[in-house]
Design an enzyme around this catalytic site. Sequence first.
Site, PDB file in Angstrom:
ATOM      1  N   ASN A   1       0.807  -1.232   0.000  1.00  0.00           N
ATOM      2  CA  ASN A   1       0.000   0.000   0.000  1.00  0.00           C
ATOM      3  C   ASN A   1       0.835   1.273   0.000  1.00  0.00           C
ATOM      4  OD1 ASN A   1      -2.620  -1.283   0.025  1.00  0.00           O
ATOM      5  ND2 ASN A   1      -2.156  -1.890   2.113  1.00  0.00           N
TER       6      ASN A   1
ATOM      7  N   TYR B   1      -0.338   9.825   6.759  1.00  0.00           N
ATOM      8  CA  TYR B   1       0.939   9.572   6.082  1.00  0.00           C
ATOM      9  C   TYR B   1       1.483  10.772   5.307  1.00  0.00           C
ATOM     10  CZ  TYR B   1      -0.220   4.821   7.366  1.00  0.00           C
ATOM     11  OH  TYR B   1      -0.534   3.699   8.081  1.00  0.00           O
TER      12      TYR B   1
ATOM     13  N   ALA C   1       2.252  -3.007   6.630  1.00  0.00           N
ATOM     14  CA  ALA C   1       1.415  -3.850   7.501  1.00  0.00           C
ATOM     15  C   ALA C   1       2.060  -5.202   7.806  1.00  0.00           C
ATOM     16  CB  ALA C   1       0.042  -4.047   6.864  1.00  0.00           C
TER      17      ALA C   1
ATOM     18  N   ASP D   1      11.898 -14.172   8.852  1.00  0.00           N
ATOM     19  CA  ASP D   1      12.803 -15.295   8.569  1.00  0.00           C
ATOM     20  C   ASP D   1      13.717 -14.982   7.383  1.00  0.00           C
ATOM     21  OD1 ASP D   1      11.766 -16.735  10.649  1.00  0.00           O
ATOM     22  OD2 ASP D   1      10.558 -18.086   9.427  1.00  0.00           O
TER      23      ASP D   1
END
Length: 146
Positions: free
Chosen positions: A10, A22, A76, A86
């Site tokens: 996004n 933002y 997000a 990972d």
Amino acid sequence: MRILVVHGPNLNLLGTREPGIYGTLTLSEVNRALSSLADELGVDVTLFQSNSESALIDSIHSAAASCDGILINPAAYTHTSVAIRDAVSAVGLPVVEVHLSNIHSREKFRARSFIAPVAVGQVSGFGLDSYLLGFRALFNHIKKGL
Ligand code: CA2
């Protein structure tokens, strides 16, 4: 020195929606500011944005062979993605996590980052400056290790 900059889901909408949170800066403007800082520091920069978790992971993997560090705003996925964490751990490159907003002063779920424990550090809450400060900090960190 080569640094990969990764923007998560996004963030391509930056400057076009939710300016209250933002700001009005677009992703192209963020990238232009990063490119000019990279020029100033003599760093080669690769800029990447995706809305897909797998594409973000592939970009982190590809950096292992070609880059000295990664600046990432996982957006997000910060709060959900064990897979991105990972990938960061697996490549073993220094990673700095950045956020435009202060993730610690918003909804409770945003305060938890899966990435922060495997990052060198986190810069959050300074808008464009989060990226620029994070980039400089990563540059200095890599230089110390060279
Ligand atoms: O503050 C940040 O940089 C975030 O990483 C931004 C993410 C959010 O999920 C994180 O909790 C904090 C959201 C990026 C979406 O950006 C948009 C921009 C304009 C309009 C809509 C979304």
